[in-house]
Write a protein that holds these residues in place. Structure first.
Motif, PDB file in Angstrom:
ATOM      1  N   SER A 185     -14.404   0.423   4.649  1.00 24.74           N
ATOM      2  CA  SER A 185     -13.858   1.771   4.447  1.00 24.74           C
ATOM      3  C   SER A 185     -14.658   2.765   5.266  1.00 24.74           C
ATOM      4  O   SER A 185     -15.827   2.531   5.611  1.00 24.74           O
TER       5      SER A 185
ATOM      6  N   GLN B 249      -9.775   3.078   3.029  1.00 23.24           N
ATOM      7  CA  GLN B 249      -9.957   1.655   3.261  1.00 23.24           C
ATOM      8  C   GLN B 249      -9.099   1.228   4.449  1.00 23.24           C
ATOM      9  O   GLN B 249      -7.976   1.715   4.615  1.00 23.24           O
TER      10      GLN B 249
ATOM     11  N   GLN C  39      -5.586   3.841   1.702  1.00 17.40           N
ATOM     12  CA  GLN C  39      -5.628   2.594   2.458  1.00 17.40           C
ATOM     13  C   GLN C  39      -4.749   2.728   3.693  1.00 17.40           C
ATOM     14  O   GLN C  39      -3.678   3.323   3.632  1.00 17.40           O
TER      15      GLN C  39
ATOM     16  N   ILE D 102       0.824  -1.202   0.000  1.00 13.14           N
ATOM     17  CA  ILE D 102       0.000   0.000   0.000  1.00 13.14           C
ATOM     18  C   ILE D 102       0.862   1.258   0.000  1.00 13.14           C
ATOM     19  O   ILE D 102       0.362   2.328  -0.266  1.00 13.14           O
TER      20      ILE D 102
END
Length: 487
Positions: A271, A285, A70, A56
């Protein structure tokens, strides 16, 4: 992300519709054996905690307009509880092992419950867990400089607490004191005449006993503690974002079966939707979300359909906003002495010194049915004259001649079920944790709560103070965890 992968790799979870079995979610592993989902999380976590967070952090879409798309762990609420959780998560693990983001609607914290509290610290409770958490709160404050550096200070005033009891509450006060001392507190029960001899400014006509904290009790500056916790979390790479959480997004889990519910899949929160100061909305998220939003926790939980769904989800998070007034007044003639403890009257009124002059602060909770409205932080000064002053003047005759110099009000997270904190995972959502509902005790318990939640997330269990009884499950089985004769 490791946490995301862990939850997604879970096998089939059977969720009982029956409330009494709601906490007994069973997770089948690949060998067909039952495995608690949190134990599974920790088993995988220990195996490769370092190597699975890289994805990520790579790629141009990881952050949009300064907001990550994220994260591993998102904490809703950056007050003392939320910042303590962030600090302890990073303290217990490598700071770079996973991402922690804290979302709060006002990062100035000028109106949050933490900043507007009176900062009391006591061990005078009847529940062992509350006593132990406040004992750790004292140890945490005592060791601030070792933890945060030589300038760390919260202006702790070690004058103790004095809790007064009427004849009706005297027996329980003695029992409470015995338990408190057994667990490590240091206080003494004083008879009526002993109270009068030690505190000659006090009217003891309607007082039977008093319990005086000799060590580890007093008050401190809540803002300073919050600042240290936030700074400590940020130094360990926690990120704070100003915004208001307005919704959750869900994803279907086709690998889950829910017994007693017609639908064949579980819609799991995936999320959060955050409204920024400029009105734009961003979706973040997460793998794990922790609700530590103080008085707003009940509202946040409804975005998750907690209290608005079927079965387990029909049980709400019983946390609501309550407003309390704190009045500042001067007593120029024969005031209680400089070493006056924080005094808690058996009527519910309290007062303590503020500084070295003749200034005091005090307050009293309203009677049932007389709660002030909570749409603003306005102070009703008539409340002092009608409710607080008569009680204070009866207890301290010198308070018959006082001048109100100011006041403020603040919201706090009132747990209408049993007035104690709710800590741990939600029984329906395996990736939603709660740390809220402390009903006025949160600031002194924040260090212990943060450590406890970090233990549950990273170790799969409480390792220092067992807060199992503070879990959401007590709401499902309707077994409140009440304090006895504690204000």
């Amino acid at each position: 992300m490791l946490l995301r992968r862990t939850f997604q790799s879970a096998g089939i979870i059977f969720l009982k519709r029956s409330f009494t079995k709601s906490a007994q979610r069973l997770n089948y592993n690949k060998r067909g054996q039952y495995e608690n989902p949190f134990s599974r999380t920790i088993r995988v976590l220990k195996g490769d905690v370092v190597n699975t967070f890289k994805n990520i952090k790579e790629g141009p879409s990881a952050v949009i307009h300064g907001v990550p798309r994220q994260v591993d762990i998102v904490i809703i609420g950056g007050g003392a509880i939320g910042s303590s959780i962030a600090y302890w998560l990073k303290e217990k693990a490598n700071a770079t092992s996973f991402d922690v983001v804290v979302i709060d609607k006002d990062l100035s914290f000028s109106k949050c419950a933490t900043s507007l509290s009176v900062g009391g610290l006591r061990q005078q409770f009847s529940l062992p867990e509350n006593i132990q958490m406040s004992l750790f709160g004292y140890e945490f404050i005592r060791n601030l400089k070792q933890r945060f550096g030589p300038t760390a200070d919260v202006a702790f005033t070690p004058h103790g607490y004095l809790v007064l009891a009427s004849e009706e509450g005297a027996k329980q006060l003695i029992e409470n004191s015995k338990l408190q001392n057994e667990l490590g507190a240091m206080n003494v029960v004083l008879q009526k005449q002993e109270l009068k001899d030690r505190f000659p400014w006090m009217n003891v006509d309607d007082v039977e006993l008093g319990c005086l904290g000799l060590e580890k009790e007093g008050w401190f500056d809540p803002w300073s503690l919050l600042h240290l916790l936030k700074q400590g979390a940020e130094e360990k790479m926690t990120r704070y974002i100003q915004g208001k959480v307005i919704d959750f997004d869900f994803r279907e889990r086709h690998d889950l079966i829910i017994e007693g519910v017609h639908q064949s899949t579980l819609h799991q929160p995936d999320s959060i939707v955050v409204k920024m100061a400029d009105g734009t909305e961003n979706t973040i998220q997460f793998s794990l979300c922790i609700i530590a939003a103080g008085p707003d926790s009940g509202e946040v939980s409804r975005y998750l359909k907690i209290g608005e769904g079927d079965g387990i989800l029909s049980v709400p998070l019983p946390i609501e906003r309550r407003k309390r007034y704190v009045f500042v007044f001067d007593c120029e003639k024969n005031p209680p002495g400089l070493n006056t403890p924080m005094t808690i009257d058996h009527t519910g009124a309290y007062f303590r010194r503020e500084g070295l002059g003749g200034k005091f602060i005090g307050g009293i909770s309203p009677e049932a049915g007389n709660e002030p409205e909570t749409t603003n932080l306005d102070v009703n000064f008539n409340y002092f004259d009608e409710y607080l002053w008569p009680t204070l003047a009866n207890r301290v005759p010198a308070f018959n001649a006082v001048k109100v110099k100011g006041a403020w009000s603040g919201f706090y997270e009132y747990n209408s079920f049993d007035e104690n904190g709710i800590v741990g995972p939600h029984p329906f959502y395996p990736n939603i944790y709660i740390a809220s509902g402390f009903s006025g005790h949160g600031i002194q318990q924040a260090p212990a709560i943060g450590r406890a939640v970090a233990e549950m997330v990273l170790d799969g269990q409480f390792k220092t103070i067992d807060l199992t009884r503070f879990g959401f499950d007590r709401l499902l089985v309707e077994k409140p965890l009440m304090e006895s004769e504690i204000i």
